[in-house]
Design an enzyme around this catalytic site. Structure first.
Site, PDB file in Angstrom:
ATOM      1  N   GLY A  14       0.820  -1.278  -0.039  1.00 57.97           N
ATOM      2  CA  GLY A  14       0.148  -0.075  -0.056  1.00 57.97           C
ATOM      3  C   GLY A  14       0.678   1.430  -0.099  1.00 57.97           C
ATOM      4  CG  ASN A  16       1.615   3.413  -5.847  1.00 59.66           C
ATOM      5  OD1 ASN A  16       1.971   4.302  -6.258  1.00 59.66           O
ATOM      6  ND2 ASN A  16       1.993   2.097  -5.895  1.00 59.66           N
ATOM      7  CG  ASN A 110      -3.826  -0.214 -12.708  1.00 61.55           C
ATOM      8  OD1 ASN A 110      -3.525  -0.499 -11.648  1.00 61.55           O
ATOM      9  ND2 ASN A 110      -3.206  -0.902 -13.714  1.00 61.55           N
ATOM     10  CG  HIS A 112       1.613  -1.324 -15.605  1.00 58.60           C
ATOM     11  ND1 HIS A 112       1.394  -2.560 -15.181  1.00 58.60           N
ATOM     12  CD2 HIS A 112       2.591  -1.534 -16.485  1.00 58.60           C
ATOM     13  CE1 HIS A 112       2.198  -3.329 -15.831  1.00 58.60           C
ATOM     14  NE2 HIS A 112       3.082  -2.700 -16.548  1.00 58.60           N
TER      15      HIS A 112
HETATM   16  C1  GAR Z   1       3.293  -1.034  -7.425  1.00 58.19           C
HETATM   17  O1  GAR Z   1       4.577  -1.109  -8.009  1.00 58.19           O
HETATM   18  C2  GAR Z   1       2.143  -0.970  -8.573  1.00 58.19           C
HETATM   19  O2  GAR Z   1       2.692  -0.290  -9.631  1.00 58.19           O
HETATM   20  C3  GAR Z   1       2.140  -2.610  -8.823  1.00 58.19           C
HETATM   21  O3  GAR Z   1       2.248  -3.094  -7.862  1.00 58.19           O
HETATM   22  C4  GAR Z   1       2.787  -2.232  -6.705  1.00 58.19           C
HETATM   23  C5  GAR Z   1       2.258  -2.246  -5.434  1.00 58.19           C
HETATM   24  O4  GAR Z   1       2.909  -1.622  -4.653  1.00 58.19           O
HETATM   25  N1  GAR Z   1       0.878  -2.672  -9.677  1.00 58.19           N
HETATM   26  C6  GAR Z   1       0.937  -3.517 -10.717  1.00 58.19           C
HETATM   27  O5  GAR Z   1       1.899  -4.183 -11.063  1.00 58.19           O
HETATM   28  C7  GAR Z   1      -0.562  -3.850 -11.203  1.00 58.19           C
HETATM   29  N2  GAR Z   1      -0.101  -4.202 -12.548  1.00 58.19           N
HETATM   30  P1  GAR Z   1       2.119  -0.947  -3.174  1.00 58.19           P
HETATM   31  O6  GAR Z   1       1.194  -1.947  -2.866  1.00 58.19           O
HETATM   32  O7  GAR Z   1       3.289  -0.610  -2.065  1.00 58.19           O
HETATM   33  O8  GAR Z   1       1.509   0.530  -3.791  1.00 58.19           O
END
Ligand code: GAR
Length: 202
Positions: A14, A16, A110, A112
């Site tokens: 989490g 982001n 989203n 990415h």
């Molecule tokens: C982030 O790097 C996000 O961009 C990626 O997963 C991570 C989650 O981190 N998402 C994807 O790959 C979706 N296709 P977080 O839980 O610390 O935000």
């Protein structure tokens, strides 16, 4: 002015979500308010981040439902109850069907961790994206925030930012740089852009 009501969907750490919560606290999302965090995983640390910020949480796990449609109906119930205008997928690892995404056209975004159309689509998520970028040998990668439609990572691009790849990068060091230099900046910016559009369209 009624702000756009935002639900953030998470599955893991989490960071982001934290960037979004911090940006809102700092007044950087004046047209939106995060009113709900939905986790696809009961053990996600993101749930603690939401509680620490005083944001309501819901856990809706695909494995607890007999079918994709039963799972998505449960999601829709939660979103409807909370009057959600905008869904932000922030490290959300469950694929949503066309039935679900078509209910919220240009209302789901989203983040990415690559420059779409590189290293995206089914199977490209989390560290795998950075492993693929390093394997290919690209010198520049980055992050993309896009609208979500029925094609995985295929919706219209909202914002992108490039990040340099270093010779000695590991997937972990690259992931961290892409997060710090791109994702945590772009996602709150996109949240504000889309929230403003929603508020103005009322
Ligand atoms: C982030 O790097 C996000 O961009 C990626 O997963 C991570 C989650 O981190 N998402 C994807 O790959 C979706 N296709 P977080 O839980 O610390 O935000």
């Amino acid at each position: 002015m009624l702000r756009a009501r935002i639900a953030v969907f998470v599955s893991g750490g989490g960071t982001n979500l934290q960037a979004l919560l911090d940006a809102e606290k700092d007044g950087k999302i004046p047209h939106g308010e995060i009113v709900l965090v939905v986790s696809g995983n009961a053990g996600a640390y993101a749930l603690e981040r939401a509680s620490n910020a005083g944001v309501e949480t819901a856990v809706v796990q695909k494995k607890d439902f007999p079918s994709q449609s039963a799972y998505e109906n449960a999601l829709i119930d939660v979103l409807t109850q909370k009057g959600i205008d905008l869904i932000i997928l922030a490290g959300f690892m469950t694929i949503l069907s066309a039935d679900f995404t078509s209910r919220y056209p240009e209302r789901i975004i989203n983040v990415h961790p690559a420059l779409i159309p590189s290293f995206c689509g089914e199977g490209y998520y989390g560290l795998r994206v950075h492993e693929a970028a390093l394997k290919y040998g690209v010198k520049v990668t980055g992050a993309t925030v896009h609208f979500v439609n029925e094609i995985p990572d295929g919706g219209r691009i909202i914002l992108q930012k490039a990040v340099e790849v270093f010779e000695d990068d590991t997937p972990q060091t690259l992931q961290k740089r892409v997060m710090c230099q791109a994702e945590w900046i772009l996602l709150p910016e996109a949240a504000e852009l889309v929230s403003e559009k929603i508020v103005r369209s009322r």
